[in-house]
Design a protein around this motif. Structure first.
Motif, PDB file in Angstrom:
ATOM      1  N   PRO A   2      13.345   4.783  -9.484  1.00  0.00           N
ATOM      2  CA  PRO A   2      12.447   4.313  -8.417  1.00  0.00           C
ATOM      3  C   PRO A   2      12.974   3.062  -7.722  1.00  0.00           C
ATOM      4  O   PRO A   2      13.496   2.159  -8.379  1.00  0.00           O
ATOM      5  CB  PRO A   2      11.141   4.015  -9.149  1.00  0.00           C
ATOM      6  N   ILE A   3      12.831   3.040  -6.419  1.00  0.00           N
ATOM      7  CA  ILE A   3      13.144   1.843  -5.619  1.00  0.00           C
ATOM      8  C   ILE A   3      11.856   1.068  -5.390  1.00  0.00           C
ATOM      9  O   ILE A   3      11.810  -0.132  -5.559  1.00  0.00           O
ATOM     10  CB  ILE A   3      13.802   2.247  -4.281  1.00  0.00           C
ATOM     11  N   PHE A   4      10.795   1.782  -4.982  1.00  0.00           N
ATOM     12  CA  PHE A   4       9.458   1.223  -4.789  1.00  0.00           C
ATOM     13  C   PHE A   4       8.435   2.167  -5.389  1.00  0.00           C
ATOM     14  O   PHE A   4       8.597   3.396  -5.310  1.00  0.00           O
ATOM     15  CB  PHE A   4       9.128   1.054  -3.304  1.00  0.00           C
ATOM     16  N   THR A   5       7.372   1.613  -5.942  1.00  0.00           N
ATOM     17  CA  THR A   5       6.256   2.407  -6.460  1.00  0.00           C
ATOM     18  C   THR A   5       4.964   1.726  -6.023  1.00  0.00           C
ATOM     19  O   THR A   5       4.853   0.504  -6.041  1.00  0.00           O
ATOM     20  CB  THR A   5       6.294   2.474  -8.006  1.00  0.00           C
ATOM     21  N   LEU A   6       4.002   2.556  -5.635  1.00  0.00           N
ATOM     22  CA  LEU A   6       2.687   2.059  -5.225  1.00  0.00           C
ATOM     23  C   LEU A   6       1.643   2.996  -5.784  1.00  0.00           C
ATOM     24  O   LEU A   6       1.775   4.216  -5.659  1.00  0.00           O
ATOM     25  CB  LEU A   6       2.606   2.004  -3.697  1.00  0.00           C
ATOM     26  N   THR A   7       0.606   2.431  -6.389  1.00  0.00           N
ATOM     27  CA  THR A   7      -0.500   3.235  -6.875  1.00  0.00           C
ATOM     28  C   THR A   7      -1.726   2.923  -6.028  1.00  0.00           C
ATOM     29  O   THR A   7      -2.152   1.762  -5.948  1.00  0.00           O
ATOM     30  CB  THR A   7      -0.782   2.949  -8.367  1.00  0.00           C
ATOM     31  N   LEU A   8      -2.282   3.945  -5.399  1.00  0.00           N
ATOM     32  CA  LEU A   8      -3.457   3.796  -4.559  1.00  0.00           C
ATOM     33  C   LEU A   8      -4.712   3.789  -5.415  1.00  0.00           C
ATOM     34  O   LEU A   8      -4.747   4.382  -6.479  1.00  0.00           O
ATOM     35  CB  LEU A   8      -3.540   4.935  -3.542  1.00  0.00           C
ATOM     36  N   GLU A   9      -5.736   3.145  -4.907  1.00  0.00           N
ATOM     37  CA  GLU A   9      -7.030   3.189  -5.576  1.00  0.00           C
ATOM     38  C   GLU A   9      -7.655   4.545  -5.320  1.00  0.00           C
ATOM     39  O   GLU A   9      -7.675   5.011  -4.196  1.00  0.00           O
ATOM     40  CB  GLU A   9      -7.938   2.097  -5.039  1.00  0.00           C
ATOM     41  N   GLU A  10      -8.157   5.172  -6.366  1.00  0.00           N
ATOM     42  CA  GLU A  10      -8.771   6.501  -6.193  1.00  0.00           C
ATOM     43  C   GLU A  10     -10.204   6.364  -5.743  1.00  0.00           C
ATOM     44  O   GLU A  10     -10.866   5.416  -5.965  1.00  0.00           O
ATOM     45  CB  GLU A  10      -8.701   7.291  -7.496  1.00  0.00           C
TER      46      GLU A  10
END
Length: 181
Positions: free
Chosen positions: A173-181
């Motif tokens: 991974p270069i960038f990771t983002l977790t969105l709010e569900e």
């Protein structure tokens, strides 16, 4: 839904083949292509393994899996040789209760795009971006063939609620983002 997102193949047969392999091994819903598939363009050097006819063959095998938009290097002749639509300047995908706006990035830009969207997916700059501004997710997977800005060739995986931009070279991974569900 789970999407593989790639942009700026620019005729690189090895990059197209690698994306096809990743797609085939990843249990994805669709392959989202953000333009500049076959031609390298006058501003770019030829990418490694430049062979647009092989890219046509590789992508044609996935024709029912692809949603694509037109890049600044696409031409009408590209539509004549590809069995999926490549001439729309944008597309909207509804997934995970979100509205994803797909475009190449040379007409609609992060600074100038239609409202009412949750995510803006674009390529064009060959530089990966994954950020949220003003409640809109901006995703640029970078380029799988001619990366810029010191980044490696890259692609993205949308696996809600996690989005990752990943190096094509080592799958890290270069960038990771977790969105709010």
């Amino acid at each position: 839904m789970k999407f593989l997102i790639a942009s700026d193949i620019h005729g690189s047969a090895s990059s197209a083949e690698r994306i096809s392999e990743i797609y085939g091994n990843g249990n994805f819903s669709k392959l989202l292509l953000l333009g500049d598939l076959l031609y390298h363009g006058p501003r770019n050097d030829l990418p490694e393994s430049y062979n647009p006819k092989e890219v046509i063959k590789t992508l044609s095998e996935l024709k029912d899996e692809i949603i694509a938009v037109r890049g600044n290097c696409e031409a009408e002749v590209d539509q004549m040789v590809l069995p999926f639509s490549v001439l729309s300047e944008s597309a909207i995908v509804f997934a995970d209760n979100l509205t994803l706006f797909m475009t190449h990035g040379h007409i609609h830009t992060p600074e100038k795009h239609p409202g009412g969207i949750d995510a803006f997916l674009s390529g064009h700059t060959h530089i990966p971006v994954l950020e949220i501004k003003d409640k809109v997710l901006y995703l640029n997977p970078g380029s799988v063939s001619i990366p810029k800005g010191g980044f490696p060739p890259s692609y993205a995986i949308w696996d809600y609620p996690e989005i990752r931009i990943i190096s094509l070279l080592d799958s890290k991974p270069i960038f990771t983002l977790t969105l709010e569900e």
